[in-house]
Design an enzyme around this catalytic site. Structure first.
Site, PDB file in Angstrom:
ATOM      1  N   HIS A   1       0.836  -1.204   0.000  1.00 42.14           N
ATOM      2  CA  HIS A   1       0.000   0.000   0.000  1.00 42.14           C
ATOM      3  C   HIS A   1       0.864   1.244   0.000  1.00 42.14           C
ATOM      4  O   HIS A   1       2.086   1.155   0.050  1.00 42.14           O
ATOM      5  CB  HIS A   1      -0.992  -0.017   1.157  1.00 42.14           C
ATOM      6  CG  HIS A   1      -0.366   0.004   2.512  1.00 42.14           C
ATOM      7  ND1 HIS A   1       0.176  -1.113   3.095  1.00 42.14           N
ATOM      8  CD2 HIS A   1      -0.183   1.009   3.401  1.00 42.14           C
ATOM      9  CE1 HIS A   1       0.647  -0.797   4.293  1.00 42.14           C
ATOM     10  NE2 HIS A   1       0.440   0.487   4.499  1.00 42.14           N
TER      11      HIS A   1
ATOM     12  N   HIS B   1       1.494   3.786   2.050  1.00 44.98           N
ATOM     13  CA  HIS B   1       2.170   4.454   3.164  1.00 44.98           C
ATOM     14  C   HIS B   1       3.671   4.438   2.942  1.00 44.98           C
ATOM     15  O   HIS B   1       4.225   3.460   2.442  1.00 44.98           O
ATOM     16  CB  HIS B   1       1.819   3.763   4.486  1.00 44.98           C
ATOM     17  CG  HIS B   1       0.517   4.216   5.053  1.00 44.98           C
ATOM     18  ND1 HIS B   1      -0.256   3.444   5.874  1.00 44.98           N
ATOM     19  CD2 HIS B   1      -0.167   5.382   4.895  1.00 44.98           C
ATOM     20  CE1 HIS B   1      -1.339   4.105   6.212  1.00 44.98           C
ATOM     21  NE2 HIS B   1      -1.317   5.282   5.616  1.00 44.98           N
TER      22      HIS B   1
ATOM     23  N   ASP C   1       6.139   4.070   4.837  1.00 44.06           N
ATOM     24  CA  ASP C   1       6.945   3.014   5.449  1.00 44.06           C
ATOM     25  C   ASP C   1       6.802   1.702   4.697  1.00 44.06           C
ATOM     26  O   ASP C   1       7.360   0.686   5.087  1.00 44.06           O
ATOM     27  CB  ASP C   1       6.610   2.841   6.940  1.00 44.06           C
ATOM     28  CG  ASP C   1       5.159   2.489   7.170  1.00 44.06           C
ATOM     29  OD1 ASP C   1       4.348   2.769   6.269  1.00 44.06           O
ATOM     30  OD2 ASP C   1       4.829   1.955   8.243  1.00 44.06           O
TER      31      ASP C   1
ATOM     32  N   HIS D   1      -7.361  -1.315   5.653  1.00 44.27           N
ATOM     33  CA  HIS D   1      -6.282  -0.425   6.060  1.00 44.27           C
ATOM     34  C   HIS D   1      -6.353   0.954   5.396  1.00 44.27           C
ATOM     35  O   HIS D   1      -6.784   1.906   6.008  1.00 44.27           O
ATOM     36  CB  HIS D   1      -4.939  -1.092   5.823  1.00 44.27           C
ATOM     37  CG  HIS D   1      -3.803  -0.326   6.424  1.00 44.27           C
ATOM     38  ND1 HIS D   1      -3.718  -0.092   7.775  1.00 44.27           N
ATOM     39  CD2 HIS D   1      -2.728   0.277   5.863  1.00 44.27           C
ATOM     40  CE1 HIS D   1      -2.627   0.623   8.026  1.00 44.27           C
ATOM     41  NE2 HIS D   1      -2.006   0.870   6.882  1.00 44.27           N
TER      42      HIS D   1
ATOM     43  N   GLU E   1       1.485  -8.773   9.519  1.00 48.07           N
ATOM     44  CA  GLU E   1       1.895  -7.698  10.422  1.00 48.07           C
ATOM     45  C   GLU E   1       1.348  -8.014  11.804  1.00 48.07           C
ATOM     46  O   GLU E   1       0.395  -8.777  11.939  1.00 48.07           O
ATOM     47  CB  GLU E   1       1.330  -6.359   9.940  1.00 48.07           C
ATOM     48  CG  GLU E   1      -0.178  -6.302   9.961  1.00 48.07           C
ATOM     49  CD  GLU E   1      -0.725  -5.022  10.554  1.00 48.07           C
ATOM     50  OE1 GLU E   1       0.007  -4.374  11.310  1.00 48.07           O
ATOM     51  OE2 GLU E   1      -1.871  -4.681  10.244  1.00 48.07           O
TER      52      GLU E   1
ATOM     53  N   HIS F   1       6.684  -6.768  11.754  1.00 49.46           N
ATOM     54  CA  HIS F   1       6.098  -5.455  11.947  1.00 49.46           C
ATOM     55  C   HIS F   1       5.439  -5.336  13.321  1.00 49.46           C
ATOM     56  O   HIS F   1       4.273  -5.001  13.444  1.00 49.46           O
ATOM     57  CB  HIS F   1       5.042  -5.220  10.843  1.00 49.46           C
ATOM     58  CG  HIS F   1       4.885  -3.780  10.492  1.00 49.46           C
ATOM     59  ND1 HIS F   1       4.215  -2.893  11.278  1.00 49.46           N
ATOM     60  CD2 HIS F   1       5.294  -3.084   9.420  1.00 49.46           C
ATOM     61  CE1 HIS F   1       4.223  -1.708  10.703  1.00 49.46           C
ATOM     62  NE2 HIS F   1       4.873  -1.792   9.575  1.00 49.46           N
TER      63      HIS F   1
END
Lengths: 633, 960
Positions: A100, A102, A104, A189, A235, A446
């Site tokens: 995705h 983001h 990070d 998310h 995660e 994560h």
């Protein structure tokens, strides 16, 4: 067959080249994640970085290519030179998959593809591909233009990098090459977040990225089918948390905003630009619509507007309600939410303002905060976690006098609320996903080690599967038990079918006889006759013979007859023949009798059977060794 | 002699043989092979290839076949079937066989043998499946023939091992539909050996729970469920298998398995099952409940919906398990956390208002032992929490409904689920919000709202959706609250609501009426504040037209009804306002006994007093009136008419005063009016010879009563109209009443007949047909109702029946006339539960002077909002009529979805009608159009049952 997964940290205190060199470069997995403690919920905001390398069936795949927001030097990107030592990245990696947008999870992508050099395919979903460059560009602007850093990727590099991206659709199986295929699943998310199912031959890995098992106002819940992967990499941000229902929090949030508006106060909501902001917008927008409220809602401009545009386009990625009603009205075409202008902050009357950044440490949100802090009618709602040292953190902890630059102090009279909306799966959600996918092995990434330990125990206890939690810089090797597909000749199959019951029972494995031919990378199961024919070999008969001594006073033919009647009574359903040449045939087993030279009472039985009748032959020999029952005539 | 005899025998023999031989086949040919089958035969023979044949068959399938020719057609089809080599044609023939055997009036037992024969020779799996389907149809058509069934079941068992899934599915269906339910039949057939296999259909079916094909597994479970539906008791052994199927890979299997587990849990709720991996045991229903709860977080939403729905009907589950469904042990960093609900409750009990201001307000408390935390909750844990949070609103609705069902049977659970339901008021989908409000209303008898809960409930009052607001008003009507602050809060929010949405006026007032009468003691301490009275100073008199003030008064007056000390706190103007409101809004303001006050209304003193007493006395009065009327023996007696007149007047007034008895009083009045009319018309026409003239004079007299009489021009018609109204406009009629009404109608018809005979003495043929119909209808109508009609008109008529049916029309008229004159008044039993169907149009109000403007020739939509009370089946019976100023009218059928049901016996019609008109040239431009509702009895003019409302429309001429 083995998968190897390795993570190696890029944090200064952990990095030691010698340690990294110990691993074979071809079986590297690189994963780096936050060193900061994730305390309460809401900490999942862009801190930490994900980058995992998976070797599966001889293919190397990089999952996510994230950056660390906490560092301003080389440590912010993963050190890609470890992967290949000196070779080219393109030669080593078969593909890169980004879950995705983001930072990070995708922040290091232009650096890797353009500065380090990677020309292979990069996969991401359509929304991610659309929104990712906006975020990267914004990030680049801040680092290069504002902080004046050099040696950073340029706008052109972002564009070039995006050209290498191949978009994915949900549930679309994409063939990366002849053997490697990937398939994306919905992950919740943020818009466009996906879980990927990676399959090589019969081996498979599922990588979840960040996902959310509870639906929210704009996105649905993550879903995966029962794909039974060999490894599920999940995660585990909230490994030790079970969250309360979202509804209470939403209701609280709305109630607080509503009350303030009715009082005539102003509400400031500092947000990070993407993800939660849209959720809160939808929440407020629908509430305004429902309650017929008139007070204006503003959204600070800039990057959000562009992103909102994409949110409008990717309706299929949103939740049921938005998908169903977009024909009448697209929920992201906000009726009540308008773009913010600096001058509006001084307007009288109630209003709600979304402003960036989320921790009140700089920028527009801080400016507005300063203006409004003096009035107790106003309110600020912190929708997420705040790092220590920021104003957000201070006011959340109840500080009422803030020191500003230039010795000025600011009296905080407005109300401060904390309202967390997190979009990560909690412990229950993770377990639910495991139940859905039914993996054979589990890898947790994560998250914090202590918390993961707890979840690991739970997973092992509940599902009795192996669970790994690789530390930074650790390689795990997971041995799989792959099923090898073999072609079987139809004739053989039919013949074997006819032997058993009318229906094949999938629950009971059945043994069958056949010959496995391995030829030019393909496996074939055929009947032995056909195999002989194909290979041009002669058939060899393999016979076992066995001598059994028997005490029997009768003459040879009598003994033979006695044996015949005995066997006839024991082996019902077999063809037993007494042949005139002085032998007894049981199926293909030949039995002969001869008296021993010394003692006529001791008869020697000669048994001979072919290899195919091994079972029956050995049964007969043990049977005859026991002797004949006396009652026989 | 012998020879002679022999010859005769031969003669006779040959005769006997020949006649049937020649005639019977010919006859049969004509009967069973009509043109249809012949044509089919020819077509099929003509067909050169299979495509053609298929085409013919398809065409043939579109036309219906008469029952008598089915057999012939079947024979031809079968004949062709044997010859046909193409699979698709055989498949079509097989499906046609099934279709044909469904024909009404055709008994398919004659083709069973053939169908089974074809089955044994068939090679193609698809055709085989289709043939089995045909057998299934045949089997269901012949429920009474165990032998056929037996054979079919044998066939099914034989083909169960087929390799094609379709065949197996059909076999299982066959077993499910036809498997032996009744054990006696089994015992009989046990001796025959072969039946040994059939002994247990269940075990045969359950073998296929493990089939490799998911479709077959589903079919097996469905077949088992079918057996259950047909009344066979499913064995408990299946439970384990069914539970295993809950984790199947395929959703349809899981979905069916959920049903199966549910069925078993209902059959064996109390039997004990062990918990695996521990040596404890629990009740089966609890175990099943836990397992189904688990399915609420399934991967497929269809299964989730199924599971959530099913949970609602498992009422025998132990409370311990039930309450777990709302429990989702929260934790944060391995420490136990309280839910927001728990926190809210605690804050409330500690007397502190929810601040929510502190960050980490929800900070976790005690440390949890990692071993005790169960993440995949074993059992029911948190099922509803998940269900209510689900992504799909179908699941959420199902969960809300299940909560409702469970909560209704368990007060403690109702208490617990309250918070969750209140949370659902905030759902993103309106349907879910509405549903949860309704559910809360339904369980409201179990719960008392806390202040903080009420606060969240009341927040919804600002919702822009009218449905939601009204549902909430309805909810408040039934809600118990705990403190006077709650009352104040509720009033405040309702007034706010009133201010924001003035159209909610009626609904808000009504809501406050119930809140007041439900909590008199809580209202009492608030009275002076609410009425803003002051012990020393006179406060200004509030505006009587203010809806908010009226709302407050409604609350106070209703509370005062059961709180006699309250009126002492009223100031002077309050009493005046009471009098005014009692008159203008009598349905909202109850009669009060006001101490030391002159009664403003004489009437108040009559029926005020204890509330129920007044109803009783009114009922008594009603009964007495009826009794008085029943004393009238002869309708022509002097004073009878006057008595009726007065009684009718009394009843009408009574209906106005006593709303509880309005329906009954109205019914009686109308009935008596019919009698009166009958009497009057009767007396007029019997006495006078010159009917025409008299009728004319009569008309003028009657005008006072009935306007429609003038237009219809016949007295009989008017009475008929009334009787139809009596029959169709009132709900809750007993059989006796219906009989009475029919009787009056009969009299009216007789009267009509007599009248028409008199007027058209020359043309006798019309009465003739009438009379014929008349006598016919008598015998039909009253056969069942006679017991209620002792010694009446019809009784006498029936005595004369033999004469009636044979006599001439003129004679009949005479007989009717005399019986009509002799017949007395049929006494009306006091109707207990009668309500008149009424409708009120709330919107448009008809008060607006602003015309609707639109371009002529185009349409304009008009919103209509109306409440219907005591209307049965409004979807079919209620229409909207629009009358245009030019006399045109048209009737609009509202969509079924436009009707909502906010409460028992109440319906709400919210719809749009489209108006259109051409331009008119009148000076004023605006004209009136009327909208009203109609209830339509069969084949008659519709009744209006609401007052028409005027709407001004102004079509503008289209611009050129």
């Amino acid at each position: 067959m083995q998968h190897k997964i390795q993570s190696l940290t890029q944090d200064s205190n952990h990095t030691s080249p010698s340690r990294a060199e110990r691993f074979h470069p071809k079986l590297l997995t690189l994963q780096a994640h936050a060193n900061q403690p994730r305390s309460v919920e809401g900490a999942g905001q862009d801190v930490g970085r994900s980058c995992i390398l998976v070797s599966i069936g001889g293919k190397n795949i990089m999952l996510d290519c994230g950056m660390h927001m906490g560092y301003n030097d080389d440590r912010r990107f993963p050190d890609f030179s470890y992967i290949t030592q000196n070779g080219r990245l393109t030669d080593f990696l078969d593909c890169v998959i980004i879950s995705h947008f983001h930072l990070d999870h995708c922040g290091a992508l232009p650096y890797m593809s353009e500065m380090v050099g990677y020309d292979g395919p990069i996969y991401m979903t359509h929304p991610t591909k659309a929104i990712c460059p906006i975020l990267l560009e914004d990030f680049r602007k801040i680092t290069v233009d504002k902080k004046g850093e050099t040696n950073f990727f340029t706008s052109q590099m972002i564009k070039d990098c995006m050209k290498k991206v191949i978009p994915l659709n949900l549930h679309q199986t994409v063939q990366v090459d002849d053997e490697l295929e990937i398939k994306a699943y919905y992950a919740g998310h943020v818009l466009g977040a996906a879980m990927v199912h990676i399959k090589v031959g019969s081996e498979s890995v599922v990588y979840t990225g960040d996902y959310n098992m509870t639906p929210d106002r704009h996105l649905g819940a993550a879903w995966i089918d029962k794909c039974r992967p060999d490894i599920l990499i999940s995660e585990s941000t909230y490994a030790t948390t079970i969250r309360d229902s979202k509804r209470c929090r939403e209701r609280d949030f709305l109630k607080k905003v509503h009350e303030t508006i009715e009082r005539g106060g102003k509400v400031l909501i500092p947000v990070f630009a993407l993800g939660r902001a849209q959720e809160l917008c939808i929440l407020l927008e629908t509430f305004w619509e429902r309650m017929n409220l008139k007070a204006p809602i503003y959204f600070s401009t800039g990057l959000t507007e562009k992103a909102n545009h994409y949110y409008k386009l990717f309706i299929t990625w949103t939740n049921q309600k938005i998908r169903k009603t977009f024909v009448q009205r697209n929920m992201f075409e906000f009726k009540h939410i308008k773009a913010f202008d600096r001058s509006y902050a001084d307007n009288p009357g109630p209003m709600v303002v979304f402003a960036t950044p989320g921790m009140l440490h700089a920028g527009q949100s801080l400016q507005i905060f300063k203006k409004w802090a003096g009035n107790e009618k106003n309110m600020v709602i912190m929708p997420g976690y705040c790092v220590q040292g920021t104003i957000g953190h201070k006011i959340l902890n109840g500080q009422r006098k803030l020191e500003m630059e230039g010795r000025a102090t600011l009296d905080v009279k407005l109300q401060v609320e904390y309202m967390s909306f997190s979009a990560h799966a909690d412990a229950k959600g993770i377990m639910q996903l495991i139940r859905m996918a039914e993996p054979r092995n589990m890898v947790l990434v994560h998250g914090e080690a202590v918390k993961m330990e707890f979840l690991k125990g739970k997973i092992e206890q509940e599902f009795s599967i192996d669970c790994y939690m690789p530390a930074n810089g650790e390689t795990i090797t997971v041995t799989t038990n792959p099923s090898v597909p073999v072609d079987i000749s139809l004739n053989l199959l039919k013949r074997e079918m006819a032997l058993g019951g009318p229906l094949p029972d999938p629950k009971k494995p059945r043994t069958m006889h056949g010959t496995l031919i391995m030829k030019e990378n393909s496996l074939k199961l055929v009947s032995s006759e056909q195999a002989l024919k194909e290979l041009g070999l002669n058939e060899h008969q393999l016979r076992f013979t066995c001598r059994v001594q028997l005490q029997d006073p009768h003459s040879d033919p009598d003994t033979l007859h006695r044996i015949y009647t005995h066997l006839k009574s024991v082996l019902k359903g077999y063809t037993i023949q007494h042949l005139p040449d002085g032998t007894v045939m049981v199926e293909s087993i030949v039995i002969k009798v001869s008296s021993s030279a010394e003692d006529t009472n001791t008869k020697v039985l000669l048994l001979s059977w072919s290899y195919q009748d091994e079972d029956l032959g050995s049964f007969l020999s043990t049977l005859l060794k026991k002797g004949l029952p006396s009652g026989l005539c | 002699m012998a020879a002679h005899l022999k010859k005769r025998v031969y003669e006779e023999f040959s005769k006997v043989v020949q006649i049937p031989h020649e005639e019977a086949p010919a006859k049969k040919l004509r009967l069973s092979k009509p043109s249809k089958s012949a044509a089919l035969h020819i077509d099929l023979c003509k067909a050169t290839n299979s495509t053609d044949a298929l085409q013919y068959l398809l065409q043939f399938a579109r036309k219906p076949v008469e029952a008598e020719s089915v057999e012939g057609v079947v024979r031809i089809l079968l004949e062709h079937y044997y010859k046909e080599t193409d699979n698709s044609v055989r498949l079509k023939i097989a499906s046609l066989l099934g279709l044909l055997s469904k024909t009404q009036g055709f008994s398919p037992d004659c083709i069973v043998d053939d169908a089974i024969n074809t089955l044994s020779n068939e090679k193609s799996h698809q055709v085989l499946a289709q043939l089995l389907d045909t057998l299934l149809v045949i089997g269901t058509q012949l429920p009474e023939s165990p032998a056929v069934r037996q054979r079919l079941i044998e066939m099914a068992c034989k083909h169960l091992s087929d390799t094609y899934f379709g065949v197996r599915i059909k076999c299982l269906q066959l077993l499910g539909c036809l498997g032996m339910v009744d054990s006696p039949l089994n015992k009989d057939s046990r001796g025959t050996g072969n039946i040994d296999r059939l002994r247990d259909v269940q075990s045969i079916i359950s073998d296929y729970f493990g089939d490799q094909d998911p479709r077959v597994r589903t079919a097996a479970i469905k077949a088992m469920l079918q057996l259950h539906e047909r009344g066979m008791k499913i064995h408990q052994i299946i439970y384990d298998q069914a539970c295993r199927l809950l984790s199947d890979d395929y959703e349809q299997v899981r979905s069916a398995a959920v049903q199966m587990v549910w069925v078993l849990s209902q059959l064996y709720p109390e039997s004990i099952v062990p918990i695996p991996s521990s040596n404890e045991e629990i009740r089966l229903v609890d175990d099943a409940f836990g397992k189904i709860s688990h399915m609420v977080s399934d991967g497929s939403w269809m299964v989730r919906v199924q599971a959530a729905k099913t949970l609602g009907s498992m009422l025998q589950v132990s409370p311990h398990f039930l309450e777990q469904t709302l429990d989702k042990k929260l934790m944060s960093d391995l420490r136990r956390k309280r839910t927001a609900h728990e926190r809210a409750k605690e804050l409330f009990t500690s007397g502190e208002f929810s601040s929510g201001r502190k960050w980490a307000d929800d900070a976790p408390k005690e440390k949890l032992d990692t071993n005790t935390v169960n993440l995949i909750a074993s059992g029911a844990c948190g099922a509803f929490v998940h269900g209510l949070e689900d992504e799909m609103f179908e699941v959420r609705i199902a969960a809300v409904e299940a909560l409702c069902k469970l909560a209704r049977s368990s007060p403690s659970f109702a208490e617990k689920c309250l918070d969750f339901l209140v949370d659902m008021f905030n759902d993103e989908i309106e349907e879910v919000r509405l549903q949860s409000i309704h559910v809360l209303r339904e369980i409201s008898m179990h719960i008392t709202l806390r202040e903080d809960q009420l606060d969240t409930v009341l927040a919804v009052l600002e919702d822009s959706s009218r449905d939601i607001r009204e549902a909430l008003h309805e909810l408040l009507c039934y809600t118990n609250v705990s403190t006077k602050e709650c009352i104040q809060l509720a009033l405040l929010e309702l007034l706010k609501n009133l201010n924001k949405y003035p159209t909610d006026r009626n609904s808000v007032w009504k809501c406050l009426k119930f809140v007041g009468s439900r909590h008199p003691t809580l209202v009492l301490p608030l009275v002076s504040e609410l009425l803003s009275t002051h012990p020393y100073f006179d406060t200004p008199e509030p505006d009587m037209d203010d809806p908010a003030y009226i709302a407050v008064l409604v609350l106070v007056f209703n509370a005062a009804k059961s709180c006699p000390t309250m009126p002492a706190l009223f100031s002077d103007h309050t009493f005046r306002h009471y009098a005014y409101l009692r008159d203008s809004l009598s349905h909202l303001v109850p009669p009060l006994r006001l101490p030391g006050r002159k009664q403003v209304y004489g009437l108040d003193s009559v029926d005020s007093g204890s509330g129920s007493g007044s109803v009783e006395s009114a009922q008594l009065f009603l009964q007495q009136s009826l009794n008085r009327v029943s004393t009238i023996q002869n309708l022509e007696a002097p004073g009878a008419q006057d008595l009726l007149d007065f009684t009718i007047r009394d009843l009408q007034r009574l209906g106005e005063l006593q709303t509880e008895l309005a329906g009954a009083a109205d019914f009686c009045a109308t009935y008596l009016r019919c009698q009166l009319l009958l009497m009057k018309v009767g007396s007029v026409c019997f006495i006078c010879r010159d009917l025409k003239l008299q009728i004319y004079g009569f008309k003028v007299k009657i005008v006072v009563f009935y306007l429609c009489l003038v237009s219809s021009g016949s007295a009989g018609e008017a009475i008929l109209e009334e009787t139809y109204k009596l029959e169709f406009l009132y709900s809750g009629l007993e059989n006796r009443h219906v009989a009475t009404i029919h009787h009056v109608r009969l009299q009216a018809k007789a009267l009509q007949l007599v009248l028409s005979a008199r007027t058209r003495q020359g043309s006798a043929h019309t009465p003739h047909t009438h009379t014929h119909l008349y006598t016919h209808s008598i015998s039909l109508l009253f056969l069942t109702e006679l017991p209620h009609l002792q010694d009446s008109f019809v009784d006498k008529l029936l005595e004369l029946m033999p004469r009636l049916s044979s006599c001439k029309p003129v004679e009949l008229v005479k007989i009717l006339q005399t019986t009509l004159r002799q017949s007395g008044l049929l006494q009306l039993k006091l109707p207990e539960q009668i309500h008149r169907a009424t409708a009120t149009i709330i919107e448009p109000t008809g008060e607006s002077d602003n015309p609707l403007r639109f371009t002529s020739g185009l349409v304009v939509a008009l919103d209509i909002d109306a409440t219907l009370e005591h209307v049965q089946d409004p979807q079919n019976s209620v229409k909207v009529q629009v009358l245009y100023p030019d006399g045109q009218s048209h009737v609009i059928h509202p969509k079924p979805g436009d009707f909502r049901k906010p409460g028992p016996d109440r319906h709400r019609l919210i719809t749009q009608v489209y108006l259109s008109h051409t331009a008119w040239t009148g000076q004023d431009g605006a004209r009136a159009s009327t909208a009203s509702r109609h209830l339509r009895p069969p084949s008659r003019e519709p009744f209006r049952f609401s007052k028409p409302v005027k709407v001004y429309i102004m079509p503008k001429p289209a611009r050129r």
